[in-house]
Design a protein around this motif. Structure first.
Motif, mmCIF file in Angstrom:
data_model
loop_
_atom_site.group_PDB
_atom_site.id
_atom_site.type_symbol
_atom_site.label_atom_id
_atom_site.label_comp_id
_atom_site.label_asym_id
_atom_site.label_seq_id
_atom_site.Cartn_x
_atom_site.Cartn_y
_atom_site.Cartn_z
ATOM 1 N N ASP A 200 0.857 -1.174 0.000
ATOM 2 C CA ASP A 200 0.000 0.000 0.000
ATOM 3 C C ASP A 200 0.901 1.234 0.000
ATOM 4 O O ASP A 200 1.499 1.576 1.017
ATOM 5 N N SER A 201 1.024 1.881 -1.148
ATOM 6 C CA SER A 201 1.886 3.048 -1.290
ATOM 7 C C SER A 201 1.114 4.179 -1.946
ATOM 8 O O SER A 201 0.127 3.948 -2.647
ATOM 9 N N PRO A 202 1.542 5.425 -1.739
ATOM 10 C CA PRO A 202 0.872 6.556 -2.399
ATOM 11 C C PRO A 202 0.965 6.431 -3.921
ATOM 12 O O PRO A 202 1.868 5.773 -4.455
ATOM 13 N N GLU A 203 0.049 7.074 -4.606
ATOM 14 C CA GLU A 203 0.042 7.054 -6.065
ATOM 15 C C GLU A 203 1.337 7.661 -6.598
ATOM 16 O O GLU A 203 1.807 8.698 -6.113
ATOM 17 N N GLY A 204 1.917 6.986 -7.586
ATOM 18 C CA GLY A 204 3.150 7.473 -8.194
ATOM 19 C C GLY A 204 4.408 6.918 -7.569
ATOM 20 O O GLY A 204 5.511 7.120 -8.082
ATOM 21 N N TRP A 205 4.284 6.200 -6.432
ATOM 22 C CA TRP A 205 5.472 5.621 -5.779
ATOM 23 C C TRP A 205 6.066 4.513 -6.658
ATOM 24 O O TRP A 205 5.325 3.806 -7.367
ATOM 25 N N PRO A 206 7.370 4.339 -6.648
ATOM 26 C CA PRO A 206 7.966 3.264 -7.455
ATOM 27 C C PRO A 206 7.517 1.890 -6.960
ATOM 28 O O PRO A 206 7.574 1.606 -5.768
ATOM 29 N N GLN A 207 7.023 1.068 -7.856
ATOM 30 C CA GLN A 207 6.589 -0.278 -7.524
ATOM 31 C C GLN A 207 6.986 -1.236 -8.635
ATOM 32 O O GLN A 207 6.903 -0.900 -9.817
ATOM 33 N N SER A 208 7.408 -2.431 -8.233
ATOM 34 C CA SER A 208 7.884 -3.449 -9.162
ATOM 35 C C SER A 208 7.262 -4.780 -8.789
ATOM 36 O O SER A 208 6.727 -4.938 -7.685
ATOM 37 N N PRO A 209 7.345 -5.773 -9.668
ATOM 38 C CA PRO A 209 6.844 -7.098 -9.317
ATOM 39 C C PRO A 209 7.533 -7.634 -8.061
ATOM 40 O O PRO A 209 8.709 -7.347 -7.815
ATOM 41 N N THR A 210 6.801 -8.397 -7.274
ATOM 42 C CA THR A 210 7.338 -8.989 -6.061
ATOM 43 C C THR A 210 8.587 -9.794 -6.383
ATOM 44 O O THR A 210 8.628 -10.504 -7.392
ATOM 45 N N TYR A 211 9.595 -9.657 -5.540
ATOM 46 C CA TYR A 211 10.890 -10.349 -5.637
ATOM 47 C C TYR A 211 11.827 -9.742 -6.678
ATOM 48 O O TYR A 211 13.005 -10.111 -6.723
ATOM 49 N N SER A 212 11.370 -8.830 -7.515
ATOM 50 C CA SER A 212 12.208 -8.365 -8.623
ATOM 51 C C SER A 212 13.425 -7.573 -8.154
ATOM 52 O O SER A 212 14.411 -7.458 -8.897
ATOM 53 N N ARG A 213 13.372 -7.012 -6.947
ATOM 54 C CA ARG A 213 14.515 -6.265 -6.426
ATOM 55 C C ARG A 213 15.422 -7.119 -5.530
ATOM 56 O O ARG A 213 16.438 -6.626 -5.050
ATOM 57 N N TRP A 214 15.024 -8.356 -5.301
ATOM 58 C CA TRP A 214 15.838 -9.223 -4.453
ATOM 59 C C TRP A 214 17.120 -9.612 -5.192
ATOM 60 O O TRP A 214 17.130 -9.808 -6.413
ATOM 61 N N SER A 215 18.198 -9.764 -4.445
ATOM 62 C CA SER A 215 19.466 -10.199 -5.035
ATOM 63 C C SER A 215 19.377 -11.660 -5.445
ATOM 64 O O SER A 215 18.830 -12.493 -4.716
ATOM 65 N N ALA A 216 19.912 -11.986 -6.606
ATOM 66 C CA ALA A 216 20.001 -13.369 -7.039
ATOM 67 C C ALA A 216 21.120 -14.064 -6.275
ATOM 68 O O ALA A 216 22.049 -13.416 -5.771
ATOM 69 N N SER A 217 21.039 -15.374 -6.174
ATOM 70 C CA SER A 217 22.067 -16.137 -5.449
ATOM 71 C C SER A 217 23.444 -15.886 -6.047
ATOM 72 O O SER A 217 24.446 -15.785 -5.324
ATOM 73 N N LYS A 218 23.516 -15.785 -7.370
ATOM 74 C CA LYS A 218 24.793 -15.526 -8.034
ATOM 75 C C LYS A 218 25.350 -14.167 -7.622
ATOM 76 O O LYS A 218 26.565 -14.012 -7.440
ATOM 77 N N ASP A 219 24.473 -13.180 -7.458
ATOM 78 C CA ASP A 219 24.913 -11.850 -7.029
ATOM 79 C C ASP A 219 25.413 -11.880 -5.590
ATOM 80 O O ASP A 219 26.391 -11.197 -5.239
ATOM 81 N N ILE A 220 24.744 -12.655 -4.756
ATOM 82 C CA ILE A 220 25.183 -12.789 -3.358
ATOM 83 C C ILE A 220 26.557 -13.435 -3.303
ATOM 84 O O ILE A 220 27.435 -13.028 -2.525
ATOM 85 N N ALA A 221 26.767 -14.455 -4.144
ATOM 86 C CA ALA A 221 28.077 -15.104 -4.206
ATOM 87 C C ALA A 221 29.158 -14.123 -4.629
ATOM 88 O O ALA A 221 30.283 -14.146 -4.112
ATOM 89 N N ALA A 222 28.823 -13.232 -5.569
ATOM 90 C CA ALA A 222 29.800 -12.244 -6.021
ATOM 91 C C ALA A 222 30.183 -11.275 -4.908
ATOM 92 O O ALA A 222 31.317 -10.795 -4.835
ATOM 93 N N LEU A 223 29.210 -11.001 -4.008
ATOM 94 C CA LEU A 223 29.466 -10.066 -2.914
ATOM 95 C C LEU A 223 30.202 -10.704 -1.745
ATOM 96 O O LEU A 223 31.060 -10.075 -1.115
ATOM 97 N N TYR A 224 29.863 -11.971 -1.440
ATOM 98 C CA TYR A 224 30.339 -12.583 -0.206
ATOM 99 C C TYR A 224 31.156 -13.861 -0.402
ATOM 100 O O TYR A 224 31.776 -14.354 0.532
ATOM 101 N N GLY A 225 31.137 -14.436 -1.606
ATOM 102 C CA GLY A 225 31.794 -15.707 -1.835
ATOM 103 C C GLY A 225 33.299 -15.573 -1.974
ATOM 104 O O GLY A 225 33.876 -14.490 -1.832
ATOM 105 N N PRO A 226 33.977 -16.694 -2.261
ATOM 106 C CA PRO A 226 35.441 -16.701 -2.327
ATOM 107 C C PRO A 226 35.987 -15.768 -3.400
ATOM 108 O O PRO A 226 37.066 -15.207 -3.234
ATOM 109 N N ALA A 227 35.254 -15.568 -4.499
ATOM 110 C CA ALA A 227 35.735 -14.658 -5.546
ATOM 111 C C ALA A 227 35.812 -13.230 -5.031
ATOM 112 O O ALA A 227 36.701 -12.479 -5.385
#
Length: 232
Positions: A200-227
């Motif tokens: 529930d957000s005011p009209e005009g607020w940025p909204q995207s499909p659910t989960y679309s802004r979540w980090s992918a597992s591959k992205d998490i690995a790039a941030l925290y993994g051995p690489a």
């Protein structure tokens, strides 16, 4: 999202008045959470069978997963056989927990249990830079018995040990796990919130499909993994 999706601008006194009204609701919610926690401490419990899980050092009884502590929190991590990247929600959720030693002061431990074979589970843990202790329930009915069957969802369960006897004291899944996450707590403070369509957000607020802004597992690995460590 419009080019001018901004909250209305008011004078300081009006802002303080609106903030105080919101704070009254926030304080009421805090008191309700205290009451829920008090009820949680009064829940009965269920005696568990003597399960054997697989740990990094080999088979381990559920009672020994506590490592001498009396209380245990278990996150049941979703697992898809043969997949290089496992559930991004589970991967992201568990990546938050990098400093769990404070639980020692409360006679407690927090671990991950997954349906994946232990070698694959530990390899995935390393790939994504996860720092929690992992166990496998691939050869046990433990996962299915606590609400996280093969090809099923994730769950959080809490257990209490009395000697070698283990009892199940609490369970949640779905959005019930949000209370354990600092990510949503921080995001919900932001003016635009989670920016998902269901909110529930005011009209005009940025909204995207659910989960679309979540980090992918591959992205998490790039941030925290051995690489990521080799890049430092």
């Amino acid at each position: 999202m419009t080019a001018h999706a901004l909250p209305p601008v008011v004078d300081a006194a009006t802002w303080e008045h609106r903030l105080e009204a919101l704070r009254a609701r926030e304080k009421a919610a805090t008191r309700e959470l205290d009451a829920i926690a008090a009820e949680r401490r009064r829940l009965p419990m269920v005696r568990m069978p003597d399960y054997t899980l697989e740990g990094e050092a080999g088979p381990v009884r559920l009672a020994d997963v506590f490592e001498g502590r009396r209380q245990l929190i278990v996150y049941n991590h979703m697992w898809s056989p043969g997949q290089e990247w496992q559930c991004p929600g589970c991967t992201g959720f568990t990546s938050q927990f990098t400093r769990l030693e404070f639980l020692d002061n409360y006679d407690a431990r927090f671990v991950v249990v997954t349906q994946g074979p232990i070698k694959e589970a530990l390899a995935y843990r390393h790939r994504v830079g996860n720092r929690m202790p992992w166990y496998s329930t691939a050869d046990s009915s433990f996962g299915a018995d606590v609400g996280a069957p093969p090809d099923g969802g994730f769950a959080v369960n809490v257990f209490l040990r009395d000697g070698d006897t283990v009892y199940r004291t609490w369970h949640t899944n779905g959005r019930g796990t949000e209370q354990l996450s600092h990510t949503f707590a921080l995001i919900d403070l932001l003016p635009y919130g989670r920016q998902e369509n269901w909110q529930d957000s005011p009209e005009g607020w940025p909204q995207s499909p659910t989960y679309s802004r979540w980090s992918a597992s591959k992205d998490i690995a790039a941030l925290y993994g051995p690489a990521s460590e080799s890049a430092l």
